[in-house]
Enzyme design. Structure first.
Site, PDB file in Angstrom:
ATOM      1  N   SER A 138      49.671  46.262  39.576  1.00 40.61           N
ATOM      2  CA  SER A 138      48.343  46.517  39.005  1.00 40.61           C
ATOM      3  C   SER A 138      48.190  48.016  38.824  1.00 40.61           C
ATOM      4  O   SER A 138      48.854  48.803  39.531  1.00 40.61           O
ATOM      5  CB  SER A 138      47.272  46.004  39.979  1.00 40.61           C
ATOM      6  OG  SER A 138      45.989  46.456  39.589  1.00 40.61           O
ATOM      7  N   TYR A 150      42.852  44.877  48.237  1.00 42.28           N
ATOM      8  CA  TYR A 150      43.665  44.563  47.049  1.00 42.28           C
ATOM      9  C   TYR A 150      44.550  45.757  46.693  1.00 42.28           C
ATOM     10  O   TYR A 150      45.751  45.602  46.447  1.00 42.28           O
ATOM     11  CB  TYR A 150      42.732  44.212  45.888  1.00 42.28           C
ATOM     12  CG  TYR A 150      43.434  43.871  44.590  1.00 42.28           C
ATOM     13  CD1 TYR A 150      44.041  42.630  44.413  1.00 42.28           C
ATOM     14  CD2 TYR A 150      43.483  44.784  43.529  1.00 42.28           C
ATOM     15  CE1 TYR A 150      44.676  42.313  43.210  1.00 42.28           C
ATOM     16  CE2 TYR A 150      44.111  44.470  42.333  1.00 42.28           C
ATOM     17  CZ  TYR A 150      44.699  43.239  42.179  1.00 42.28           C
ATOM     18  OH  TYR A 150      45.324  42.921  40.986  1.00 42.28           O
TER      19      TYR A 150
END
Ligand SMILES: NC(=O)c1ccc[n+]([C@@H]2O[C@H](COP(=O)([O-])OP(=O)(O)OC[C@H]3O[C@@H](n4cnc5c(N)ncnc54)[C@H](O)[C@@H]3O)[C@@H](O)[C@H]2O)c1
Length: 254
Positions: A138, A150
């Site tokens: 990501s 995350y």
């Protein structure tokens, strides 16, 4: 005509029931690969109902080591090798720095980090020279990003990818990581409108990306066209991570 040379190759895609994983499974099958699409549901999800030949579906929870073992046995019992693995399955977790709990961290690490490690451990023994692994990171793995658990999990996945590229390179197995920016999928459908707007302001191409645009890069990394690329971090983010914060200055002086 350029051939992607995926015919006769077997590729496993995790989290392929929807979003980017489904787009990757469909594109790889269309390029001639035998694709084993996997996700949490028992039944074949709508995202992989494509009629493309060679698009198979099996249930797999990536956090479950025994599920990976069963998948490897099932593939081996058919006499197939594994030529590609896309560790795409991932979950988000949006708690902020001062609120995040250890349980939040554990939850995302279990899927985003351990899930990818278990996949590599289970399938690398079935992979040979010329195989390719793609981990889905990501932009949150390239910069600071507000959801702390995350973000930490995706930076950890980057570390795992680099170790795997080093350890598996001598066997001819390549390992790369793609880093999507804001991609329109069910995951981002639940993001706040303010998040979307602020991200667009930081994205030189000025738009969100599609699952198919990530799938195209994954296809390249699984094909022999990328045969000397390993250990690479490849953003698929419309330029979001590349400017290091300088876009606001550039925009202000336009
Ligand atoms: N959409 C974005 O903007 C974006 C941006 C950066 C990175 N990513 C990453 O891309 C990947 C795909 O994201 P997406 O947007 O398509 O998400 P999504 O939520 O739309 O799809 C994720 C899929 O993974 C599956 N999954 C979740 N936990 C699983 C588990 N334990 N085992 C097996 N499958 C599981 C879900 O069932 C779902 O089908 C993820 O790793 C995500 O972190 C997405």
């Amino acid at each position: 005509m350029v051939s992607l040379q995926l015919e006769g190759r077997t590729v496993v895609v995790t989290g392929a029931g929807q979003g980017q994983g489904a787009a990757e499974a469909r594109l790889l099958a269309a390029a001639g690969a035998r694709v084993i699409a996997t996700d949490l549901s028992d039944d074949r999800p709508d995202g992989v109902t494509s009629a493309a030949d060679g698009l198979l579906y099996r249930r797999l929870d990536v956090a479950d080591a025994s599920g990976w073992k069963d998948l490897a046995s099932w593939i081996g019992s058919r006499g197939w090798t594994v030529d590609g693995l896309v560790n795409n399955a991932g979950i988000t977790q949006r708690s902020r720095l001062l609120d995040a709990s250890v349980a939040d961290l554990q939850k995302v690490y279990e899927v985003n980090v351990a899930g990818s490690l278990l996949g590599i451990q289970a399938l690398a023994p079935l992979m040979g020279d010329g195989s390719s692994i793609v981990n889905v990171g990501s932009v949150a793995a390239l910069t600071a990003h507000y959801p702390v658990a995350y973000t930490a999990s995706k930076w950890a996945l980057r570390g795992l990818s680099q170790v795997a590229a080093m350890e598996l390179g001598p066997r001819g197995i390549r390992v790369n990581t793609v880093h999507p920016g804001f991609i329109q999928t069910p995951m981002t459908a639940t993001a706040k409108p303010e998040f979307r707007q602020a991200t667009l302001a930081e994205t030189p191409l000025g738009r969100t990306g599609t699952a198919e645009e990530v799938a195209g890069v994954v296809l390249f990394l699984l094909s022999p066209l990328s045969s000397f690329v390993t250990g690479a971090d490849i953003p698929v983010d419309g330029g979001q991570s590349g400017h290091g914060g300088a876009k606001a200055v550039s925009d202000a002086l336009r």
